[in-house]
Motif scaffolding. Sequence first.
Motif, PDB file in Angstrom:
ATOM      1  N   ALA A 190       0.684  -1.133  -0.032  1.00  0.00           N
ATOM      2  CA  ALA A 190      -0.014  -0.119  -0.273  1.00  0.00           C
ATOM      3  C   ALA A 190       0.869   1.099  -0.075  1.00  0.00           C
ATOM      4  O   ALA A 190       1.839   1.152   0.658  1.00  0.00           O
ATOM      5  CB  ALA A 190      -0.988  -0.034   1.135  1.00  0.00           C
ATOM      6  N   GLN A 198      -8.960   5.186  -1.946  1.00  0.00           N
ATOM      7  CA  GLN A 198      -9.402   4.716  -0.383  1.00  0.00           C
ATOM      8  C   GLN A 198      -8.740   5.901   0.554  1.00  0.00           C
ATOM      9  O   GLN A 198      -7.289   6.045   0.313  1.00  0.00           O
ATOM     10  CB  GLN A 198      -8.661   3.338  -0.384  1.00  0.00           C
ATOM     11  N   CYS A 200      -6.938   6.496   3.999  1.00  0.00           N
ATOM     12  CA  CYS A 200      -6.125   5.344   4.914  1.00  0.00           C
ATOM     13  C   CYS A 200      -6.889   4.775   6.100  1.00  0.00           C
ATOM     14  O   CYS A 200      -6.741   4.126   6.729  1.00  0.00           O
ATOM     15  CB  CYS A 200      -4.895   6.485   5.171  1.00  0.00           C
ATOM     16  N   TYR A 203      -9.037   1.631   5.321  1.00  0.00           N
ATOM     17  CA  TYR A 203      -8.110   0.765   4.996  1.00  0.00           C
ATOM     18  C   TYR A 203      -7.925  -0.222   5.863  1.00  0.00           C
ATOM     19  O   TYR A 203      -7.542   0.177   6.977  1.00  0.00           O
ATOM     20  CB  TYR A 203      -6.644   1.267   4.099  1.00  0.00           C
ATOM     21  N   ASP A 230      -2.529  -1.217  -3.151  1.00  0.00           N
ATOM     22  CA  ASP A 230      -3.537  -0.371  -2.800  1.00  0.00           C
ATOM     23  C   ASP A 230      -3.091   1.095  -2.902  1.00  0.00           C
ATOM     24  O   ASP A 230      -1.894   1.210  -2.025  1.00  0.00           O
ATOM     25  CB  ASP A 230      -4.026  -0.730  -1.362  1.00  0.00           C
ATOM     26  N   LEU A 232      -3.494   4.703  -1.244  1.00  0.00           N
ATOM     27  CA  LEU A 232      -4.319   5.337  -0.065  1.00  0.00           C
ATOM     28  C   LEU A 232      -3.958   6.893  -0.023  1.00  0.00           C
ATOM     29  O   LEU A 232      -3.070   7.551  -0.605  1.00  0.00           O
ATOM     30  CB  LEU A 232      -3.501   4.790   1.179  1.00  0.00           C
TER      31      LEU A 232
END
Length: 263
Positions: A190, A198, A200, A203, A230, A232
């Motif tokens: 990530a 997304q 944080c 997540y 991912d 963030l």
Amino acid sequence: MQILSPQNARVKEWAGLLEKKYRDKHNKYLIEGIHLVQEALKANADIECICYEIESGIPSELNGVASSSLDVEWIGVSGAVIAKCSDAKTPQPVFAILRKVGGSLLPLLQKENSLVVVLDGIQDPGNVGTIIRSADAVGADGVIVGAGCADIYGPKVLRSTMGSLFHLPVIHGNLSEILPQAKEHGISLAGTSLQAAQSCYAYDFKGPVWLLLGSEAKGLSSEVRELMDDGLIIPMRGQAESLNVAMAASILLFEAQRQRYFN
């Protein structure tokens, strides 16, 4: 033992360690100040010698360990030697020479639910040191330093870590080789991204996750970005355009700690 002349051969080698090429050549580095020397002794780091200003004697904070650290050479040196071996404006009364210790990647790959910070091209020494310190503060499992980063054994990085370098594994490596191995072990990669989908805070940091951090100027390199699972974003209600990379790293690390231990 005493060494008073700045022209002494050993002193010249120690002073050379202020430069990366000589740290690499001798596989050693220099730390300055009572606190860093204390932390190195507590962590049983591989210390070659500790040098203290002969006029002042061994600092009282180190007196107790001076007698117990039998395999460490203690050397009284002149103020001129101290000045030659320091890059600080106000030199500290003590410095030490340490041998570099290379960490192993395998324990980080095999650790269950590992939390690891991966640095990609972060050149500012203060940021690199602060990120290592934050990783230590939350009990992260390690830090991996990729190409283009400030040397972790440089004086400014060492000062910024405040001794955290001795508390957790900090490993150099080729990220294009290491990160695919992490993915094979089921680790999520990530990283911060301005195009992230997304927050944080939404997540899930409770599983094995490695945080990818790039330089403030360029972000993550294209090779590392392609491996990222991912993206963030850190939500910001104010008008600041972005955060310093060390601050962003700290926010993500402490959110991971909150989810894992304080939820």
